[in-house]
Enzyme design. Structure first.
Site, mmCIF file in Angstrom:
data_model
loop_
_atom_site.group_PDB
_atom_site.id
_atom_site.type_symbol
_atom_site.label_atom_id
_atom_site.label_comp_id
_atom_site.label_asym_id
_atom_site.label_seq_id
_atom_site.Cartn_x
_atom_site.Cartn_y
_atom_site.Cartn_z
ATOM 1 N N SER A 135 -2.307 -2.080 63.742
ATOM 2 C CA SER A 135 -1.526 -2.945 62.862
ATOM 3 C C SER A 135 -0.050 -2.695 63.156
ATOM 4 C CB SER A 135 -1.859 -2.603 61.406
ATOM 5 O OG SER A 135 -1.078 -3.370 60.525
ATOM 6 N N LEU A 162 -0.479 -8.433 63.686
ATOM 7 C CA LEU A 162 0.942 -8.510 63.353
ATOM 8 C C LEU A 162 1.094 -8.745 61.867
ATOM 9 C CD1 LEU A 162 2.336 -10.917 66.119
ATOM 10 C CD2 LEU A 162 2.156 -8.408 66.193
ATOM 11 N N LYS A 163 1.930 -7.944 61.241
ATOM 12 C CA LYS A 163 2.317 -8.232 59.868
ATOM 13 C C LYS A 163 3.280 -9.410 59.904
ATOM 14 C CE LYS A 163 0.293 -4.940 57.498
ATOM 15 N NZ LYS A 163 -0.597 -5.268 56.367
ATOM 16 N N ASP A 189 -1.410 -10.648 59.296
ATOM 17 C CA ASP A 189 -1.637 -10.226 57.903
ATOM 18 C C ASP A 189 -0.368 -10.495 57.101
ATOM 19 O OD1 ASP A 189 -2.349 -9.053 55.528
ATOM 20 O OD2 ASP A 189 -2.601 -7.020 56.337
ATOM 21 N N ASP A 239 -8.204 -9.667 51.982
ATOM 22 C CA ASP A 239 -8.040 -8.215 51.859
ATOM 23 C C ASP A 239 -7.850 -7.919 50.368
ATOM 24 O OD1 ASP A 239 -7.123 -5.585 51.771
ATOM 25 O OD2 ASP A 239 -5.481 -5.845 53.185
ATOM 26 N N LYS A 263 -12.109 -2.445 52.723
ATOM 27 C CA LYS A 263 -11.398 -1.167 52.538
ATOM 28 C C LYS A 263 -12.110 -0.437 51.415
ATOM 29 C CE LYS A 263 -6.725 -2.620 53.852
ATOM 30 N NZ LYS A 263 -5.433 -3.086 53.314
ATOM 31 N N ILE A 293 -3.282 3.599 56.124
ATOM 32 C CA ILE A 293 -2.485 4.702 56.665
ATOM 33 C C ILE A 293 -3.091 6.038 56.227
ATOM 34 C CG2 ILE A 293 -0.114 5.455 57.123
ATOM 35 C CD1 ILE A 293 0.976 2.957 56.023
#
Ligand code: SMG
Ligand code: MG
Length: 371
Positions: A135, A162-163, A189, A239, A263, A293
């Site tokens: 990411s 890519l954010k 995202d 998400d 997640k 993270i």
């Protein structure tokens, strides 16, 4: 824990990670068990309503006691009972997930069994490897972004995410697609940065052959995502909106979720994550494992989860060194030919490094495990 580089998303920039860990020490079992869980809540309530100090508070004052008071617990703790015991408390999935993970880790270590084996991954016929995506945060300059992406491709990552946000979207995607060519999987995202009226703008991404666009609209806006899915060819992936198996099922039925980011922290734990995997698989919805993270604790567990067969797309399970110069585990996730190896050690998939842990521990609290 400091991050090796700042990580910017549409909701802010992370330069370090303040991580809450839960350690479950079950001394009355046979053998004694000891397990760790990682809470994925960020320092501020900007990705979701939860934040790390709030998670600590609810664990200390509302969650741990509900396990301790379980009349059926018979000395030990059973991870399969944790979610049910915690269910009267509304919300707080990340705090609940950390507690369930610690209990499950303790239980699996005591049983000498890996989490991967526990959920049915075949780990008996040689190492299992899963593809690894990375990411990439929002960059001010497209040149800098291209340099960063090149570096990750040299590292071997097989998929780039890519954010994006308004003002850093179509141009950034176009430049990256032009540089990496048509064959490298690419996705974006938005972390809720767009609104229902942005459909025609987001449809401009269609020409860049993206795997998916992740969470363009606010968490609550399931109907908006369903409408967007009609307007945009690129598959809509949710998400933040997917907070349980039930919400995932509803989003799929409404046509709002063509691909699911799973997640474990966001859905209340690894066991619920497995249920979401199962229901998506039954409905033909591809899933992939997201990242928060995590240290090697959550990362090892995520790598195990992502070995289930419905995880058809590469996850945000990059090497530990994508974020951290030094991890808190003895077996940090590493990249080998664009893949990571699924852990097979007893427990959730990591061994804590006590020295490294000591060096980054800022505070700890012990709660009684007897009523
Ligand atoms: O762990 O590789 C990782 C981070 C992946 O982009 C990532 N996570 O919305 O999917 C997401 C974000 C949430 C955390 S951003 C601080
Ligand atoms: Mg996301």
């Amino acid at each position: 824990m400091p991050l090796v580089t700042p990580f910017r998303t549409s909701f802010g920039t992370e330069t370090s990670r303040d991580i809450l860990l839960v350690r479950a020490i079950v001394a009355s079992g046979s053998p004694d068990a000891d397990g760790w869980g990682e809470c994925v809540a960020l320092a501020q309530p900007t990705y979701s309503a939860e934040y790390v100090d709030g998670a600590q508070h609810v664990l200390e004052h509302h969650l741990v006691g509900r396990l301790v008071d379980d009349p059926e617990r018979d000395g030990g703790f059973d991870a399969a009972r944790v979610a049910g015991r915690l269910a009267p408390v509304h919300g707080h999935p990340m705090a609940k997930a950390a507690l369930e993970m610690a209990v499950l880790d303790a239980q699996l270590r005591a049983a000498g069994r890996s989490f991967a084996a526990h959920i049915g991954v075949d780990v008996d016929h040689g190492p299992v490897r899963i593809p690894s995506g990375v990411s990439v945060g929002i960059h001010d300059s497209v040149d800098d972004l291209l340099r960063t992406v090149s570096g990750y491709l040299e590292d071997g990552y097989v998929r780039i995410k890519l954010k994006i946000e308004p003002g850093a979207d179509v141009d950034h995607v176009a430049a990256v697609r032009a540089m990496i060519g048509p064959d490298t999987p690419l996705q974006v995202d938005a972390n809720t940065a767009y609104r229902r009226t942005d459909g025609s703008h987001l449809a401009r991404l269609d020409e860049y052959d993206l795997l998916l666009v992740e969470q363009p609209l606010p968490e609550e806006d399931i109907v908006g995502h369903a409408r967007l899915a009609e307007e945009v060819v690129t598959p809509i992936c949710l998400d933040e909106s997917l907070v349980s198996a039930a919400t995932t099922q509803d989003a799929i039925e409404l046509g709002a979720c063509e691909i699911a980011n799973i997640k474990p922290g966001r859905v209340g734990g690894y066991l619920e994550a497995v249920r979401i995997h199962d229901l998506c698989r039954a409905r033909g919805i591809p899933v992939w494992c997201g990242g928060m993270i995590e240290t090697g604790i959550g990362r090892g567990a995520n790598a195990s989860l992502a070995a289930l067969p419905g995880f058809e797309l590469p996850g945000d399970i990059s090497a530990s060194n994508r974020f951290y110069a030094r991890d808190v585990v003895v077996d940090p996730i590493t990249l080998d030919g664009g893949h990571v190896t699924v852990p097979t050690t007893p427990g959730m998939g990591f061994g804590v490094d006590p020295g490294a842990m000591d060096d980054v521990t800022t505070a700890s609290t012990t709660l009684p495990t007897t009523p």
